[in-house]
Design a protein around this motif. Structure first.
Motif, short mmCIF file in Angstrom:
data_model
loop_
_atom_site.label_atom_id
_atom_site.label_comp_id
_atom_site.label_asym_id
_atom_site.label_seq_id
_atom_site.Cartn_x
_atom_site.Cartn_y
_atom_site.Cartn_z
N THR A 1 -1.62 -10.83 7.93
CA THR A 1 -1.22 -9.87 7.43
C THR A 1 -2.58 -9.44 5.94
O THR A 1 -2.50 -8.24 5.39
N ALA A 2 -3.15 -10.53 4.89
CA ALA A 2 -3.99 -10.79 4.32
C ALA A 2 -5.24 -9.40 4.84
O ALA A 2 -5.76 -9.12 3.87
N GLU A 3 -5.70 -9.72 6.17
CA GLU A 3 -6.67 -8.63 6.12
C GLU A 3 -6.19 -7.61 6.34
O GLU A 3 -7.24 -6.09 6.26
N LEU A 4 -4.90 -6.95 7.12
CA LEU A 4 -3.89 -5.65 6.73
C LEU A 4 -4.11 -5.08 5.35
O LEU A 4 -4.68 -4.22 4.78
N ARG A 5 -3.90 -5.91 4.77
CA ARG A 5 -3.66 -5.70 3.34
C ARG A 5 -5.28 -5.11 2.43
O ARG A 5 -4.97 -4.63 2.27
N SER A 6 -6.38 -6.47 2.83
CA SER A 6 -7.23 -5.77 2.23
C SER A 6 -8.15 -4.02 2.90
O SER A 6 -8.39 -3.50 2.61
N ALA A 7 -7.96 -4.43 4.32
CA ALA A 7 -8.20 -3.22 4.40
C ALA A 7 -7.26 -1.56 4.09
O ALA A 7 -8.15 -0.74 3.82
N LEU A 8 -5.77 -1.78 3.87
CA LEU A 8 -5.57 -1.15 3.60
C LEU A 8 -6.30 -0.38 2.24
O LEU A 8 -6.18 0.78 1.23
N LEU A 9 -6.10 -1.27 1.17
CA LEU A 9 -6.75 -1.53 0.05
C LEU A 9 -8.29 -0.89 0.24
O LEU A 9 -8.60 -0.03 -0.88
N GLY A 10 -9.06 -0.94 0.92
CA GLY A 10 -10.04 -0.17 0.67
C GLY A 10 -10.14 1.15 1.29
O GLY A 10 -11.36 1.37 1.46
N LEU A 11 -8.94 2.11 1.79
CA LEU A 11 -9.51 3.07 1.85
C LEU A 11 -9.24 4.13 0.88
O LEU A 11 -8.31 3.73 -0.19
N GLU A 12 -9.18 4.89 0.41
CA GLU A 12 -9.30 6.04 -0.29
C GLU A 12 -8.28 6.39 -1.06
O GLU A 12 -7.62 6.35 -1.87
N ILE A 13 -7.34 7.23 0.59
CA ILE A 13 -5.83 7.11 0.51
C ILE A 13 -4.84 6.46 -0.27
O ILE A 13 -3.89 6.26 -0.47
N PHE A 14 -4.76 5.12 -0.42
CA PHE A 14 -4.06 3.94 -0.44
C PHE A 14 -4.99 2.91 -2.03
O PHE A 14 -4.62 2.25 -2.78
N ALA A 15 -6.36 3.62 -2.61
CA ALA A 15 -6.93 2.72 -3.35
C ALA A 15 -6.55 2.85 -5.16
O ALA A 15 -6.52 1.65 -5.34
N GLY A 16 -5.35 3.47 -5.46
CA GLY A 16 -4.88 3.87 -6.31
C GLY A 16 -3.42 3.24 -5.82
O GLY A 16 -2.54 2.48 -7.60
N LEU A 17 -3.04 2.72 -5.50
CA LEU A 17 -1.28 1.71 -5.27
C LEU A 17 -2.00 0.79 -5.96
O LEU A 17 -2.38 -0.13 -6.67
N THR A 18 -0.89 0.22 -6.82
CA THR A 18 0.00 -1.04 -7.22
C THR A 18 0.55 -2.57 -6.05
O THR A 18 0.07 -2.14 -5.14
N GLU A 19 0.47 -3.56 -7.17
CA GLU A 19 0.76 -4.64 -5.98
C GLU A 19 2.10 -4.26 -5.68
O GLU A 19 2.09 -4.74 -4.15
N ASP A 20 3.03 -3.96 -6.23
CA ASP A 20 4.08 -3.65 -5.35
C ASP A 20 4.40 -2.31 -4.23
O ASP A 20 4.29 -2.63 -3.33
N GLN A 21 3.17 -1.12 -4.91
CA GLN A 21 3.72 -0.38 -3.84
C GLN A 21 2.58 -1.27 -2.55
O GLN A 21 3.37 -0.42 -1.54
N LEU A 22 1.37 -1.59 -2.87
CA LEU A 22 1.17 -1.89 -1.83
C LEU A 22 1.43 -3.12 -1.03
O LEU A 22 1.58 -3.43 0.77
#
Length: 499
Positions: free
Chosen positions: A3-24
């Motif tokens: 889960t931590a790796e998936l979270r980090s990978a998604l956060l590194g994408l431009e399309i998801f870069a601006g998400l809040t913690e709750d959204q992520l």
């Protein structure tokens, strides 16, 4: 993948870069990671779109089968060098990391096939309901997705225009290879047959002169003069022409002529029938009739050979002109031109596809010229006529009408094919929408035609369809200040079958 790796990978994408913690947190909870083997298909062209796919590692190659050939549309890659190589056409970097959004937004099917490129391609799938919830929950996603979506539509249109140009050139090249041989063959054949035909004409003239009275010769002279002034037939129906030829030949044989077949073909080629000939031959006695028919057949043969010789040069010029027009697609400057000339050019290009189809031309005389881009409109005529030919499957009637209507020039292209489904008719000008089988259409032909007519020429294009009759109506302004919208009461559908 944890889960931590998936979270980090998604956060590194431009399309998801601006998400809040709750959204992520929510995004991670609905993510469905999947590892694809090299060459494994993620989705196929024509399948119902059921998910939005985000690329985390590896690459994807997007292909489409067009006319039996598999074409690579684009490649998505997480490697910087590979991604940079794909950005020469203005591809946004974010476009490498997700796919499948377009058919979801249009509630359609996938318009291409995507497969893994590399041994460890990892994607995250978001089912259709989750994708739409993502757009609602995560407003920043749309800010990245919309520019990519616009680029993809534009890129697809550019590729389709290039493909249409290449296909038109290929069709024209194939036609040229055949048609340019025809004039040379016609000249050689006519030259070979001209000498014996002249001998035959001399012989029949002598026989006719000996058999006919002065009054009968006057009847024949009026007939020959009328034949000289006859315009070419406006309607060509191969079946009706064959029936007329057979009827004339049978009658001529009973009348005692030596070459009934030659007479039958000569008269029917002019679009005439037996009744017309009988009426013109009134006043020729029965004893003189065989000589009159023999002389008429010989005269028609000479005129046919001469017409072939006269047509050889213009035919080559017409083909060369068609090649020039199509070779300058999208590069021709705005100019004054006759729309009917472009339509006739299209018929030259598509001659092979129109074999067996009756063509009816209804061009209003004295039509004004138009200001615009003739080569681009040639694409429109080619697409509409080609669609009509496919719908008729080699048998039917293609009707071409051009007329002035107020401040507009109206072009109608009608066919007697199967028709367009009623539920499809409102969508036929949408990008990527097609009723053809997978691999037989891009869904961009009519959309490009719509863009050329409405945006480049400020006109309108509408469709009407019912079983046995489909009409495409194009309205083009005669002046730059005019507007040519479709009449508000013009229906778009009468009923439907499958086209």
């Amino acid at each position: 993948m944890s889960t931590a790796e998936l979270r980090s990978a998604l956060l590194g994408l431009e399309i998801f870069a601006g998400l809040t913690e709750d959204q992520l947190d929510w995004l991670v909870s609905v993510s469905e990671p999947r590892v694809l083997a090299d060459g494994e298909v993620l989705f196929r062209d024509g399948e119902e779109a059921d998910g939005f796919h985000v690329l985390l590692a590896g690459g994807l190659v997007v292909t489409k089968v067009v006319d039996g050939r598999e074409e690579v549309l684009t490649r998505h890659s997480t490697e910087e060098e590979s991604a940079a190589a794909e950005e020469h056409d203005g591809k946004p970097s974010a476009a490498h990391r997700f796919t499948g959004e377009l058919p979801l937004l249009t509630d359609g099917s996938y318009v291409a096939t995507a497969a893994a490129s590399g041994p460890a391609t990892t994607v995250v799938a978001y089912p259709k309901p989750v994708f739409f919830e993502m757009l609602t929950r995560c407003h920043g996603v749309a800010a990245v997705l919309i520019p990519v979506l616009a680029w993809r539509i534009k890129s697809s249109e550019v590729q389709a225009r290039k493909r249409a140009t290449v296909e038109a050139l290929g069709t024209l090249a194939a036609g040229l290879a055949h048609e340019l041989n025809n004039p040379a063959a016609a000249v050689a054949r006519a030259a070979q047959e001209l000498a014996p035909a002249l001998e035959g004409l001399t012989r029949t003239a002598q026989a006719w002169g000996a058999a006919a009275t002065g009054a009968e010769r006057s009847v024949f002279d009026r007939l020959a003069e009328e034949l000289d002034k006859l315009p070419p037939p406006t309607t060509t129906d191969p079946f009706a022409q064959a029936d007329a030829e057979e009827e004339i030949a049978d009658w001529a044989e009973e009348a005692g002529t030596e070459r009934p077949g030659l007479l039958g073909s000569g008269i029917s080629d002019l679009g005439l029938e037996l009744g017309w000939l009988l009426e013109r031959l009134e006043g020729v006695s029965e004893p003189a009739l065989p000589a009159a028919l023999d002389h008429l057949a010989a005269l028609l043969e000479i005129r046919s050979l001469a017409a072939e010789l006269r047509a050889a040069g213009p035919r080559i010029s017409q083909l060369v002109a068609a090649t020039r027009d199509y070779a300058n697609l999208d590069r021709a400057p705005e100019q004054r031109f006759a729309v009917a000339d472009g339509i006739e050019n299209t018929l030259v290009v598509l001659r092979a596809k129109l074999a067996g189809i009756a063509i009816v031309r209804e061009y209003e005389p004295g039509l004004p010229e138009l200001t615009g881009y003739p080569s681009e409109l040639n694409q429109v005529w080619t697409n509409l006529v080609d669609n009509a030919a496919e719908a008729m499957e080699g048998a039917g009637t293609l009707t071409l009408r051009v007329r002035a209507e107020g401040v507009c020039l109206v072009v109608e292209i009608a066919d007697t094919g199967r028709g367009i489904p009623e539920d499809s008719l409102p969508r036929i000008f949408e990008p990527f929408y097609t009723t053809k089988d997978v691999g037989k259409g891009t869904g961009l032909g009519l959309h490009l035609s719509y863009r050329i007519v409405t945006q480049r020429h400020h006109g309108s294009i509408t469709a009407r369809s019912r079983p046995g009759e489909t009409r495409m109506v194009v309205r083009l302004p005669l002046t730059t200040a005019a507007a040519c919208a479709a009449p508000p009461d013009e229906p778009t559908s009468d009923s439907s079958t499958t086209r």
